[in-house]
Design a protein around this motif. Structure first.
Motif, PDB file in Angstrom:
ATOM      1  N   LYS A 260       1.346  -1.258  -0.050  1.00  0.00           N
ATOM      2  CA  LYS A 260      -0.285  -0.484   0.191  1.00  0.00           C
ATOM      3  C   LYS A 260       1.127   1.169   0.031  1.00  0.00           C
ATOM      4  O   LYS A 260       1.381   1.400   0.713  1.00  0.00           O
ATOM      5  N   ALA A 261       1.552   2.042  -0.840  1.00  0.00           N
ATOM      6  CA  ALA A 261       2.322   2.908  -1.262  1.00  0.00           C
ATOM      7  C   ALA A 261       1.407   4.269  -1.623  1.00  0.00           C
ATOM      8  O   ALA A 261       0.090   4.318  -2.610  1.00  0.00           O
ATOM      9  N   THR A 262       1.462   5.052  -1.011  1.00  0.00           N
ATOM     10  CA  THR A 262       1.121   6.570  -1.521  1.00  0.00           C
ATOM     11  C   THR A 262       1.896   7.619  -2.284  1.00  0.00           C
ATOM     12  O   THR A 262       1.259   8.064  -2.896  1.00  0.00           O
ATOM     13  N   ASN A 263       3.476   6.854  -2.690  1.00  0.00           N
ATOM     14  CA  ASN A 263       3.466   7.437  -3.445  1.00  0.00           C
ATOM     15  C   ASN A 263       4.270   6.678  -4.417  1.00  0.00           C
ATOM     16  O   ASN A 263       4.948   5.472  -3.922  1.00  0.00           O
ATOM     17  N   VAL A 264       4.138   5.996  -5.754  1.00  0.00           N
ATOM     18  CA  VAL A 264       4.360   5.839  -7.296  1.00  0.00           C
ATOM     19  C   VAL A 264       4.733   6.637  -8.153  1.00  0.00           C
ATOM     20  O   VAL A 264       4.527   8.006  -8.258  1.00  0.00           O
ATOM     21  N   ILE A 265       6.329   6.348  -7.822  1.00  0.00           N
ATOM     22  CA  ILE A 265       6.876   7.117  -9.398  1.00  0.00           C
ATOM     23  C   ILE A 265       7.332   6.740 -10.064  1.00  0.00           C
ATOM     24  O   ILE A 265       7.231   5.263 -10.361  1.00  0.00           O
ATOM     25  N   VAL A 266       7.159   6.674 -11.219  1.00  0.00           N
ATOM     26  CA  VAL A 266       6.634   6.287 -12.280  1.00  0.00           C
ATOM     27  C   VAL A 266       7.685   7.487 -14.025  1.00  0.00           C
ATOM     28  O   VAL A 266       7.985   8.149 -14.050  1.00  0.00           O
ATOM     29  N   GLU A 267       8.557   6.370 -14.450  1.00  0.00           N
ATOM     30  CA  GLU A 267       9.168   7.354 -15.468  1.00  0.00           C
ATOM     31  C   GLU A 267       9.536   6.637 -16.693  1.00  0.00           C
ATOM     32  O   GLU A 267       8.962   6.074 -17.092  1.00  0.00           O
ATOM     33  N   THR A 268       9.890   7.635 -17.202  1.00  0.00           N
ATOM     34  CA  THR A 268       9.337   6.916 -19.543  1.00  0.00           C
ATOM     35  C   THR A 268      10.554   7.235 -19.442  1.00  0.00           C
ATOM     36  O   THR A 268      12.058   8.081 -19.782  1.00  0.00           O
ATOM     37  N   PRO A 269      11.915   6.277 -19.594  1.00  0.00           N
ATOM     38  CA  PRO A 269      12.912   6.310 -20.339  1.00  0.00           C
ATOM     39  C   PRO A 269      13.264   7.064 -22.060  1.00  0.00           C
ATOM     40  O   PRO A 269      12.745   6.809 -22.673  1.00  0.00           O
ATOM     41  N   GLY A 270      14.330   7.723 -21.642  1.00  0.00           N
ATOM     42  CA  GLY A 270      14.737   8.570 -23.014  1.00  0.00           C
ATOM     43  C   GLY A 270      14.037   9.903 -23.176  1.00  0.00           C
ATOM     44  O   GLY A 270      14.191  10.239 -24.394  1.00  0.00           O
ATOM     45  N   ARG A 271      13.039  10.119 -22.391  1.00  0.00           N
ATOM     46  CA  ARG A 271      11.976  11.548 -22.300  1.00  0.00           C
ATOM     47  C   ARG A 271      12.809  12.384 -21.317  1.00  0.00           C
ATOM     48  O   ARG A 271      12.052  12.180 -20.253  1.00  0.00           O
ATOM     49  N   MET A 272      13.327  13.249 -21.949  1.00  0.00           N
ATOM     50  CA  MET A 272      12.866  14.726 -21.119  1.00  0.00           C
ATOM     51  C   MET A 272      12.528  15.578 -21.831  1.00  0.00           C
ATOM     52  O   MET A 272      11.967  15.803 -22.476  1.00  0.00           O
TER      53      MET A 272
END
Length: 134
Positions: A121-133
Motif C-alpha cells: 500500500k503505497a502513497t507515492n509511486v514514481i513513474v519514469e519514461t525512459p529516454g524522455r526529458m
C-alpha cells in the motif's frame, strides 16, 4: 501513437519473438506494417493484450484488504539479524524485497521456499519514461 516492433513487444511480454508472431498470425494480437515496412504492434493494443494475458497465482489468503497491490510469490532469501530482517520474494517476473522485524519472520514461519503474499500500500509511486526529458 507508440508502436512496438515484434521483438520489443516480445521483451515487454516476457515471451519469444516467435510467440508474438504466432499470436499475430492467429489473430490474437493485431499488428500492421510500420513506416519502415516492418511488422509493429500499436502500443494501446499491446497494453490491453498485456493486461488480458497477465496471470498470477491464486491469492491463498481469505482476508479482505484495501491494498490492491498483492503479489503472490515464493520466499527466495532471508537475511536475519537480532532485530531486523530482509525478506526477498519472487512474484512471477518481479523480485519484491521487504524489511521487517526478525520477530515477524519467526511469527510468520517464513523460510526460503515459503508461499507468501506481498501486500503493498503505497502513497507515492514514481513513474519514469525512459529516454524522455521535458
Amino acid at each position: 501513437m507508440t508502436q512496438y516492433r515484434i521483438s520489443e513487444a516480445a521483451e515487454l511480454l516476457g515471451v519469444s519473438d516467435d510467440t508474438v508472431r504466432r499470436w499475430v498470425d492467429g489473430g490474437r494480437l493485431a499488428a500492421d506494417a510500420d513506416a519502415t515496412g516492418r511488422l509493429a504492434v500499436d502500443g494501446t493494443a499491446l497494453a490491453a493484450f498485456a493486461v488480458d494475458q497477465a496471470s498470477t497465482p491464486t491469492d491463498p489468503s481469505s482476508v479482505g484488504r484495501s491494498a490492491r497491490n498483492r503479489f503472490v510469490g515464493i520466499v527466495t532469501a532471508i537475511t536475519l539479524d537480532t532485530v531486523m530482517a530482509q525478506v526477498e520474494l519472487q512474484c512471477g517476473p518481479h523480485r519484491v524485497v521487504s524489511l521487517m522485524s526478525s520477530e515477524a519472520v519467526r511469527e510468520l514461519g517464513l523460510e526460503v521456499g515459503s508461499l507468501s503474499v506481498a501486500v503493498i500500500k503505497a502513497t507515492n509511486v514514481i513513474v519514469e519514461t525512459p529516454g524522455r526529458m521535458p
